[in-house]
Design an enzyme around this catalytic site. Structure first.
Site, PDB file in Angstrom:
ATOM      1  N   THR A  67      46.374 -47.986  15.022  1.00 35.56           N
ATOM      2  CA  THR A  67      46.078 -49.552  15.310  1.00 35.56           C
ATOM      3  C   THR A  67      45.571 -49.519  16.441  1.00 35.56           C
ATOM      4  O   THR A  67      45.415 -48.886  17.490  1.00 35.56           O
ATOM      5  CB  THR A  67      47.622 -50.032  15.294  1.00 35.56           C
ATOM      6  OG1 THR A  67      47.405 -51.511  15.375  1.00 35.56           O
ATOM      7  CG2 THR A  67      48.460 -49.547  16.871  1.00 35.56           C
ATOM      8  N   ALA A  68      44.728 -50.862  16.602  1.00 35.09           N
ATOM      9  CA  ALA A  68      43.922 -51.194  17.486  1.00 35.09           C
ATOM     10  C   ALA A  68      44.463 -51.197  19.151  1.00 35.09           C
ATOM     11  O   ALA A  68      43.662 -50.523  19.936  1.00 35.09           O
ATOM     12  CB  ALA A  68      43.447 -52.651  17.192  1.00 35.09           C
ATOM     13  N   ASP A 119      38.384 -53.625   3.987  1.00 35.95           N
ATOM     14  CA  ASP A 119      38.303 -54.977   4.716  1.00 35.95           C
ATOM     15  C   ASP A 119      36.903 -54.849   5.529  1.00 35.95           C
ATOM     16  O   ASP A 119      36.420 -53.587   5.625  1.00 35.95           O
ATOM     17  CB  ASP A 119      39.265 -54.543   6.015  1.00 35.95           C
ATOM     18  CG  ASP A 119      40.552 -55.110   5.683  1.00 35.95           C
ATOM     19  OD1 ASP A 119      40.790 -55.551   4.157  1.00 35.95           O
ATOM     20  OD2 ASP A 119      41.537 -55.102   6.477  1.00 35.95           O
ATOM     21  N   LYS A 123      38.878 -59.996   4.969  1.00 33.44           N
ATOM     22  CA  LYS A 123      38.819 -61.470   5.587  1.00 33.44           C
ATOM     23  C   LYS A 123      38.422 -61.186   7.018  1.00 33.44           C
ATOM     24  O   LYS A 123      38.915 -60.370   7.608  1.00 33.44           O
ATOM     25  CB  LYS A 123      40.112 -61.801   5.416  1.00 33.44           C
ATOM     26  CG  LYS A 123      40.664 -61.934   3.836  1.00 33.44           C
ATOM     27  CD  LYS A 123      41.900 -62.347   3.981  1.00 33.44           C
ATOM     28  CE  LYS A 123      42.960 -61.199   4.561  1.00 33.44           C
ATOM     29  NZ  LYS A 123      43.203 -60.127   3.503  1.00 33.44           N
ATOM     30  N   GLY A 174      36.676 -51.659  20.458  1.00 36.16           N
ATOM     31  CA  GLY A 174      37.480 -50.543  20.967  1.00 36.16           C
ATOM     32  C   GLY A 174      37.296 -49.242  20.075  1.00 36.16           C
ATOM     33  O   GLY A 174      37.244 -49.316  18.728  1.00 36.16           O
ATOM     34  N   PRO A 227      40.456 -47.702  14.237  1.00 35.33           N
ATOM     35  CA  PRO A 227      39.798 -48.902  14.908  1.00 35.33           C
ATOM     36  C   PRO A 227      38.212 -48.816  14.548  1.00 35.33           C
ATOM     37  O   PRO A 227      37.504 -49.651  15.141  1.00 35.33           O
ATOM     38  CB  PRO A 227      40.006 -48.660  16.212  1.00 35.33           C
ATOM     39  CG  PRO A 227      40.424 -47.380  16.384  1.00 35.33           C
ATOM     40  CD  PRO A 227      40.996 -46.782  15.184  1.00 35.33           C
ATOM     41  N   MET A 261      43.811 -60.625  17.340  1.00 32.78           N
ATOM     42  CA  MET A 261      43.306 -61.709  16.992  1.00 32.78           C
ATOM     43  C   MET A 261      43.387 -62.688  17.979  1.00 32.78           C
ATOM     44  O   MET A 261      43.361 -63.896  17.741  1.00 32.78           O
ATOM     45  CB  MET A 261      43.964 -62.033  15.629  1.00 32.78           C
ATOM     46  CG  MET A 261      43.768 -61.101  14.638  1.00 32.78           C
ATOM     47  SD  MET A 261      44.393 -61.672  12.872  1.00 32.78           S
ATOM     48  CE  MET A 261      45.942 -61.029  12.918  1.00 32.78           C
ATOM     49  N   PRO A 310       0.847  -1.260  -0.076  1.00 33.67           N
ATOM     50  CA  PRO A 310       0.017   0.139   0.139  1.00 33.67           C
ATOM     51  C   PRO A 310       0.995   1.369  -0.035  1.00 33.67           C
ATOM     52  O   PRO A 310       0.380   2.243  -0.704  1.00 33.67           O
ATOM     53  CB  PRO A 310      -0.891  -0.105   1.279  1.00 33.67           C
ATOM     54  CG  PRO A 310      -0.311  -1.391   2.041  1.00 33.67           C
ATOM     55  CD  PRO A 310       0.632  -1.982   1.194  1.00 33.67           C
TER      56      PRO A 310
HETATM   57  N1  SAH Z   1      45.833 -53.638  11.243  1.00 30.68           N
HETATM   58  C1  SAH Z   1      44.907 -53.732  12.391  1.00 30.68           C
HETATM   59  C2  SAH Z   1      44.649 -54.996  12.993  1.00 30.68           C
HETATM   60  C3  SAH Z   1      44.133 -56.309  11.885  1.00 30.68           C
HETATM   61  S1  SAH Z   1      44.307 -57.690  12.756  1.00 30.68           S
HETATM   62  C4  SAH Z   1      45.369 -52.558  13.204  1.00 30.68           C
HETATM   63  O1  SAH Z   1      46.335 -51.904  13.091  1.00 30.68           O
HETATM   64  O2  SAH Z   1      44.445 -52.617  14.212  1.00 30.68           O
HETATM   65  C5  SAH Z   1      42.457 -57.860  13.358  1.00 30.68           C
HETATM   66  C6  SAH Z   1      42.649 -57.692  14.964  1.00 30.68           C
HETATM   67  O3  SAH Z   1      42.847 -56.308  15.227  1.00 30.68           O
HETATM   68  C7  SAH Z   1      41.278 -58.000  15.628  1.00 30.68           C
HETATM   69  O4  SAH Z   1      41.255 -59.340  15.507  1.00 30.68           O
HETATM   70  C8  SAH Z   1      41.296 -57.393  16.849  1.00 30.68           C
HETATM   71  O5  SAH Z   1      42.355 -58.061  17.627  1.00 30.68           O
HETATM   72  C9  SAH Z   1      42.088 -56.161  16.511  1.00 30.68           C
HETATM   73  N2  SAH Z   1      41.338 -54.966  16.561  1.00 30.68           N
HETATM   74  C10 SAH Z   1      41.017 -54.364  15.375  1.00 30.68           C
HETATM   75  N3  SAH Z   1      39.973 -53.093  15.749  1.00 30.68           N
HETATM   76  C11 SAH Z   1      39.792 -53.421  16.663  1.00 30.68           C
HETATM   77  C12 SAH Z   1      38.661 -52.597  17.780  1.00 30.68           C
HETATM   78  N4  SAH Z   1      38.114 -51.695  17.290  1.00 30.68           N
HETATM   79  N5  SAH Z   1      38.782 -52.810  18.919  1.00 30.68           N
HETATM   80  C13 SAH Z   1      39.447 -53.905  19.559  1.00 30.68           C
HETATM   81  N6  SAH Z   1      40.487 -54.747  18.650  1.00 30.68           N
HETATM   82  C14 SAH Z   1      40.395 -54.524  17.406  1.00 30.68           C
END
Ligand code: SAH
Length: 492
Positions: free
Chosen positions: A352-353, A268, A290, A433, A245, A404, A43
């Site tokens: 690594t784990a 993997d 694997k 973990g 992990p 493992m 308006p």
């Molecule tokens: N390259 C990977 C290990 C491969 S072997 C690294 O560096 O961690 C696979 C093994 O790693 C499993 O059987 C277990 O023992 C360990 N792993 C991998 N991820 C994991 C997680 N989130 N918690 C606990 N263990 C784990």
């Protein structure tokens, strides 16, 4: 997703703005920049809209008006109509914006829009709007739009500020440069994957640097030169990437970049969905992992073959492995294979784990009062077990992390105790973990397998043997508190 994001071409399209104040003026300006033919209805009009209309009839907005043509930006037109809003104002318009402070008028525009199938935005009232306008970062031709669906405008502004800081004005100029070269680049590099790699290199390389320092002629020369380098188009490569992990936040920036540039991701099974979700959306993702029990798994020679096949076809392959690729990940074998076939590769380490599980369970692996070293050991079942150096592993004042090892808890316990490690040594089993589902079981070495069995620990899990494991009772911070075996067994 509540709203469908889109960028609309409004050049020469009729748009209605209802309102005569400063909000209406702001919206009108934006629409004019996009080349719309704007009718403003109210308006009465404030001074700013009157001035805008005068400008519009005169020499245009910011830029000189290109005579008659409908191209480029800034050539929109505005017409003011000093009258109350009527539904028939919506006839022939593609969009309408209600920018009055009168709820009744705004509601009327919204209702009339619904009836006539015209999209209406009522400024700052999402409930009445059939479209909403995002916050934008304008680096034309690059425009970044941000929306929280009207839920948190302040958050949208906050995000915009951060993006603005991230992209200086040079990205707009760079986008302009690419636009000019687009047809030639496409002609020279007809293969989509090769072209993407070329662009990625371009954005990170010298061309982008030259644009940033405003040397466009040199940038053009550099681009032309890059385009003639045939080798760029042909070579694929493999990046061996550690995915950590599970928690995607534990990826490195290099891993993120590799994932976002990948044409193919061979991953993997251990790699979490969160991490995979960060890969380029249209990358081909193939699970090749694997696991001990998985019979459908892809054999190592087949993994090698797949890497070779994709890389030889010029693709960027990311071989994504859980944790770190060089820690029990067969990364070494894969690189040997690639080297033997002349495929270029890079390695991005991952967490690594053992490192992740230590951190997320509150177990400092080499706490100085308890351990002088830490060992990463793989405790795959079968004969590999017997070849381990048990006397060394059983020594005091060290931490041993068994990968493992879930299936071999009993043998770990028996072998360590037989070689002299005290049955009262604290141990932790860390399952999943760093993931949401993390569980930590604390026990003594003498009770390791019993604890694992009772708690029904599954894969993936890591076993940490050493005094430091006991610190988890005090230092845990992530997820559930650790399950302490003694308490657990008492409850049972
Ligand atoms: N390259 C990977 C290990 C491969 S072997 C690294 O560096 O961690 C696979 C093994 O790693 C499993 O059987 C277990 O023992 C360990 N792993 C991998 N991820 C994991 C997680 N989130 N918690 C606990 N263990 C784990």
């Amino acid at each position: 997703m509540r709203y469908f994001p889109l960028f609309a071409d409004l050049r020469d399209r009729r748009v209605l703005v209802v309102g005569g104040g400063v909000v209406a003026e702001r919206k009108t300006r934006l629409l004019l920049e996009a080349g719309a033919q704007v009718t403003v209805v109210a308006p009465e009009f404030g001074a700013s809209l009157r001035m805008l209309a005068a400008e519009g009839r005169g020499e245009g907005f910011g830029m000189p008006l290109p005579a008659q043509t409908g191209e480029g930006r800034g050539e929109g037109r505005v017409v003011l109509r000093e009258e109350r809003f009527r539904p028939d104002h919506l006839d022939g318009v593609v969009l309408a914006v209600a920018a009055t402070d009168d709820v009744e008028v705004n509601t009327g525009v919204a209702a009339a829009g619904r009836e006539r199938n015209v999209l209406v935005n009522v400024v700052d009232v999402a409930e009445l709007s059939s479209f909403i306008v995002p916050a934008i970062v304008d680096r034309s031709p690059l425009v970044i739009a941000i929306s929280t669906g009207g839920v948190a405008p302040v958050l949208a502004r906050h995000v915009r500020e951060r993006i603005e800081a991230l992209f200086d004005g040079s990205v707009g100029r760079l986008a302009g440069l690419l636009e000019r070269w687009r047809a030639r680049i496409k002609q020279q590099l007809p293969d989509v994957a090769a072209r993407r790699r070329f662009y990625e290199r371009l954005l990170r390389g010298r061309v982008a640097d030259l644009v940033r320092v405003h040397d466009e002629p040199a940038a053009e020369r550099e681009l032309g030169y890059e385009l003639t380098r045939r080798d760029l188009a042909q070579h694929g490569s493999v990046v061996l990437v550690g995915a950590g992990p599970g928690d995607a936040g534990l990826l490195t920036l290099n891993a993120l970049r590799a994932l976002q540039e990948a044409d193919v991701v061979l991953h993997d099974r251990l790699v979490s969905q969160d991490v995979l979700g960060l890969a380029r959306r249209d990358a081909l993702k193939v699970a090749v992992g694997k696991s001990a029990r998985d019979h459908s798994s892809v054999s190592q020679p087949r993994i090698h073959e797949l890497m070779l096949e994709h890389a030889a076809a010029g693709r960027r392959v990311v071989r994504l492995k859980g944790g770190d690729p060089f820690i029990f990940g067969r990364g070494g074998e894969e690189l040997e294979f690639l080297a033997a076939h002349g495929i270029p590769f890079e390695v991005v380490p991952g967490i690594t784990a053992a490192v992740a599980c230590g951190a997320y369970a509150g177990i400092p692996l080499t706490h100085r009062e308890h351990a002088q070293s830490v060992r990463f050991v793989t405790a795959h079942c079968g004969e590999s077990f017997d070849t381990l150096d048990w006397p060394a592993l059983a020594q005091e004042r060290q931490t041993v992390a068994f990968y493992m090892g879930v299936a071999g808890l009993e043998r770990i316990r028996a072998s360590l105790v037989a070689h002299g490690r005290s049955a009262s040594t604290p141990v932790a089993i860390v399952e999943n973990g760093s993931r949401q589902t993390q569980r930590v079981v604390l026990a003594t070495l003498g009770e390791l397998d019993e604890a694992g069995r009772t708690a029904q620990v599954g894969s993936p899990a890591l076993v940490i043997v050493g005094e430091v494991a006991a610190l988890a009772t005090r230092l845990h911070w992530f997820g559930h508190a650790p399950i302490e075996w003694r308490r657990l067994s008492q409850a049972a």
